[in-house]
Design a protein around this motif. Structure first.
Motif, PDB file in Angstrom:
ATOM      1  N   ALA A 127      51.531  -9.272 -45.692  1.00 45.50           N
ATOM      2  CA  ALA A 127      52.527  -8.262 -46.059  1.00 45.50           C
ATOM      3  C   ALA A 127      53.266  -7.750 -44.821  1.00 45.50           C
ATOM      4  CB  ALA A 127      51.864  -7.109 -46.795  1.00 45.50           C
ATOM      5  N   LEU A 128      52.533  -7.544 -43.746  1.00 45.51           N
ATOM      6  CA  LEU A 128      53.150  -7.071 -42.498  1.00 45.51           C
ATOM      7  C   LEU A 128      54.158  -8.084 -41.967  1.00 45.51           C
ATOM      8  CD1 LEU A 128      50.007  -5.561 -40.725  1.00 45.51           C
ATOM      9  CD2 LEU A 128      52.002  -4.293 -41.522  1.00 45.51           C
ATOM     10  N   ILE A 129      53.783  -9.355 -42.020  1.00 42.75           N
ATOM     11  CA  ILE A 129      54.664 -10.412 -41.492  1.00 42.75           C
ATOM     12  C   ILE A 129      55.864 -10.644 -42.411  1.00 42.75           C
ATOM     13  CG2 ILE A 129      54.823 -12.867 -40.938  1.00 42.75           C
ATOM     14  CD1 ILE A 129      51.834 -12.726 -40.156  1.00 42.75           C
ATOM     15  N   LEU A 130      55.584 -10.803 -43.709  1.00 42.14           N
ATOM     16  CA  LEU A 130      56.622 -11.175 -44.654  1.00 42.14           C
ATOM     17  C   LEU A 130      57.624 -10.049 -44.903  1.00 42.14           C
ATOM     18  CD1 LEU A 130      54.384 -13.115 -47.200  1.00 42.14           C
ATOM     19  CD2 LEU A 130      56.128 -14.096 -45.697  1.00 42.14           C
ATOM     20  N   SER A 131      57.225  -8.801 -44.648  1.00 48.21           N
ATOM     21  CA  SER A 131      58.147  -7.685 -44.849  1.00 48.21           C
ATOM     22  C   SER A 131      59.326  -7.746 -43.876  1.00 48.21           C
ATOM     23  CB  SER A 131      57.418  -6.351 -44.689  1.00 48.21           C
ATOM     24  OG  SER A 131      56.941  -6.186 -43.364  1.00 48.21           O
ATOM     25  N   ASN A 132      59.195  -8.565 -42.835  1.00 48.75           N
ATOM     26  CA  ASN A 132      60.311  -8.756 -41.900  1.00 48.75           C
ATOM     27  C   ASN A 132      61.392  -9.657 -42.486  1.00 48.75           C
ATOM     28  OD1 ASN A 132      59.290  -7.284 -39.529  1.00 48.75           O
ATOM     29  ND2 ASN A 132      57.711  -8.865 -39.465  1.00 48.75           N
ATOM     30  N   PHE A 133      61.051 -10.356 -43.567  1.00 51.58           N
ATOM     31  CA  PHE A 133      61.991 -11.325 -44.143  1.00 51.58           C
ATOM     32  C   PHE A 133      62.353 -11.033 -45.600  1.00 51.58           C
ATOM     33  CE2 PHE A 133      59.198 -13.384 -41.035  1.00 51.58           C
ATOM     34  CZ  PHE A 133      60.125 -13.829 -40.113  1.00 51.58           C
ATOM     35  N   TYR A 134      61.488 -10.306 -46.307  1.00 50.73           N
ATOM     36  CA  TYR A 134      61.710 -10.045 -47.724  1.00 50.73           C
ATOM     37  C   TYR A 134      61.529  -8.559 -48.015  1.00 50.73           C
ATOM     38  CZ  TYR A 134      60.824 -15.071 -47.818  1.00 50.73           C
ATOM     39  OH  TYR A 134      60.857 -16.418 -47.568  1.00 50.73           O
ATOM     40  N   SER A 135      62.273  -8.063 -49.007  1.00 52.00           N
ATOM     41  CA  SER A 135      62.151  -6.645 -49.358  1.00 52.00           C
ATOM     42  C   SER A 135      61.701  -6.447 -50.794  1.00 52.00           C
ATOM     43  CB  SER A 135      63.492  -5.928 -49.136  1.00 52.00           C
ATOM     44  OG  SER A 135      64.496  -6.444 -49.982  1.00 52.00           O
ATOM     45  N   ASN A 136      61.106  -7.478 -51.363  1.00 51.05           N
ATOM     46  CA  ASN A 136      60.565  -7.370 -52.720  1.00 51.05           C
ATOM     47  C   ASN A 136      59.058  -7.578 -52.669  1.00 51.05           C
ATOM     48  OD1 ASN A 136      59.804  -7.579 -55.385  1.00 51.05           O
ATOM     49  ND2 ASN A 136      61.570  -8.790 -55.999  1.00 51.05           N
ATOM     50  N   PRO A 137      58.266  -6.540 -52.949  1.00 52.76           N
ATOM     51  CA  PRO A 137      56.802  -6.659 -52.883  1.00 52.76           C
ATOM     52  C   PRO A 137      56.248  -7.785 -53.738  1.00 52.76           C
ATOM     53  CG  PRO A 137      57.430  -4.372 -53.090  1.00 52.76           C
ATOM     54  CD  PRO A 137      58.682  -5.175 -53.294  1.00 52.76           C
ATOM     55  N   SER A 138      56.828  -7.992 -54.926  1.00 54.47           N
ATOM     56  CA  SER A 138      56.338  -9.052 -55.816  1.00 54.47           C
ATOM     57  C   SER A 138      56.538 -10.421 -55.178  1.00 54.47           C
ATOM     58  CB  SER A 138      57.054  -8.989 -57.166  1.00 54.47           C
ATOM     59  OG  SER A 138      56.784  -7.777 -57.823  1.00 54.47           O
ATOM     60  N   GLN A 139      57.670 -10.606 -54.510  1.00 58.56           N
ATOM     61  CA  GLN A 139      57.937 -11.874 -53.833  1.00 58.56           C
ATOM     62  C   GLN A 139      56.980 -12.075 -52.665  1.00 58.56           C
ATOM     63  OE1 GLN A 139      61.936 -12.210 -52.314  1.00 58.56           O
ATOM     64  NE2 GLN A 139      61.853 -14.440 -52.235  1.00 58.56           N
ATOM     65  N   ILE A 140      56.731 -11.006 -51.930  1.00 56.68           N
ATOM     66  CA  ILE A 140      55.782 -11.076 -50.812  1.00 56.68           C
ATOM     67  C   ILE A 140      54.397 -11.453 -51.321  1.00 56.68           C
ATOM     68  CG2 ILE A 140      54.550  -9.665 -49.106  1.00 56.68           C
ATOM     69  CD1 ILE A 140      57.171  -8.151 -48.649  1.00 56.68           C
ATOM     70  N   LYS A 141      54.006 -10.862 -52.445  1.00 55.29           N
ATOM     71  CA  LYS A 141      52.695 -11.167 -53.018  1.00 55.29           C
ATOM     72  C   LYS A 141      52.593 -12.652 -53.385  1.00 55.29           C
ATOM     73  CE  LYS A 141      49.919 -10.674 -57.126  1.00 55.29           C
ATOM     74  NZ  LYS A 141      50.003 -10.443 -58.574  1.00 55.29           N
ATOM     75  N   LEU A 142      53.649 -13.177 -54.050  1.00 56.39           N
ATOM     76  CA  LEU A 142      53.633 -14.583 -54.466  1.00 56.39           C
ATOM     77  C   LEU A 142      53.543 -15.518 -53.258  1.00 56.39           C
ATOM     78  CD1 LEU A 142      56.292 -14.564 -57.321  1.00 56.39           C
ATOM     79  CD2 LEU A 142      53.822 -14.837 -57.564  1.00 56.39           C
ATOM     80  N   ILE A 143      54.321 -15.217 -52.220  1.00 56.52           N
ATOM     81  CA  ILE A 143      54.299 -16.062 -51.023  1.00 56.52           C
ATOM     82  C   ILE A 143      52.959 -15.964 -50.324  1.00 56.52           C
ATOM     83  CG2 ILE A 143      55.365 -16.469 -48.777  1.00 56.52           C
ATOM     84  CD1 ILE A 143      57.987 -15.415 -49.951  1.00 56.52           C
TER      85      ILE A 143
END
Length: 210
Positions: free
Chosen positions: A188-204
């Motif tokens: 979540a910490l890493i992916l939040s730099n590239f995405y702003s949708n929590p659901s998308q971050i969770k899936l990735i």
């Protein structure tokens, strides 16, 4: 990715504006979704288009009817998507939209929708063709355009669309919500730099596809 949940939680004003337009039967012939890199602009555009085409809207897309399912798998005839993220959009791509939309819509509503993701990635000839199409939209033809850099979009396009500005969501909120949905904390910490949708971050995060 639950795009409706994202809009309800983080872009309430935009969602309410669109709902009001539907309820008041004052839908603009063209919208421009403007936001920053990482925001789910394309997904939002598809959801809005789906809401116009849905067989059982309330007033937004039910996401379960045959039309919604076909849109989700990219096989719905009366919805065309051009993606400037994949490659530069050329004049021939716009000509394809005009040619197809000269025909009669297959759905009972008679509505046809096209989406152009990242309009700033259009070739000059394509922009000129789009402007002509925006100036003289066909009856029951609607457009959803997106941009991650509004300053690169021609004023003539801006003036022919209703602009929906996506607000910036605090990264801390995105991280916390992604973790609460089940994403790994480090992911979540890493992916939040590239995405702003929590659901998308969770899936990735779950797929480890990054």
């Amino acid at each position: 990715m639950d795009i409706k949940n994202y809009l309800e939680n983080y872009q309430k004003n935009i969602l309410q504006t669109f709902i009001n337009a539907i309820n008041n039967k004052r839908i603009s012939h063209a919208y421009l979704l403007s936001g920053e890199n990482g925001m789910p602009l394309k997904e939002s555009a598809i959801f809005f288009a789906k809401s116009l085409l849905c067989e059982h809207p309330n007033p937004l897309a039910c996401s379960s009817c045959e039309t919604c399912r076909k849109i989700d798998d990219g096989s719905y005839y009366d919805l065309l998507v051009l993606d400037g993220e994949d490659s530069k959009i050329k004049k021939g791509d716009i000509d394809k939209i005009e040619s197809q939309f000269d025909k009669t819509a297959l759905n009972n509503k008679g509505i046809m929708v096209y989406i152009i993701n990242l309009v700033e990635n259009m070739m000059p000839a394509a922009v000129n063709s789009l402007l002509k199409f925006l100036e003289e939209p066909g009856e029951n033809v609607f457009a959803f355009l997106t941009t991650e850099n509004e300053s690169k979009v021609l004023p003539t396009i801006l003036s022919r669309t209703q602009i929906l500005h996506f607000k910036i969501v605090k990264k801390e909120l995105i991280i916390n919500d992604a973790i609460n949905e089940g994403a790994n904390q480090e992911d979540a910490l890493i992916l939040s730099n590239f995405y702003s949708n929590p659901s998308q971050i969770k899936l990735i995060s779950e797929s480890n596809d990054y």
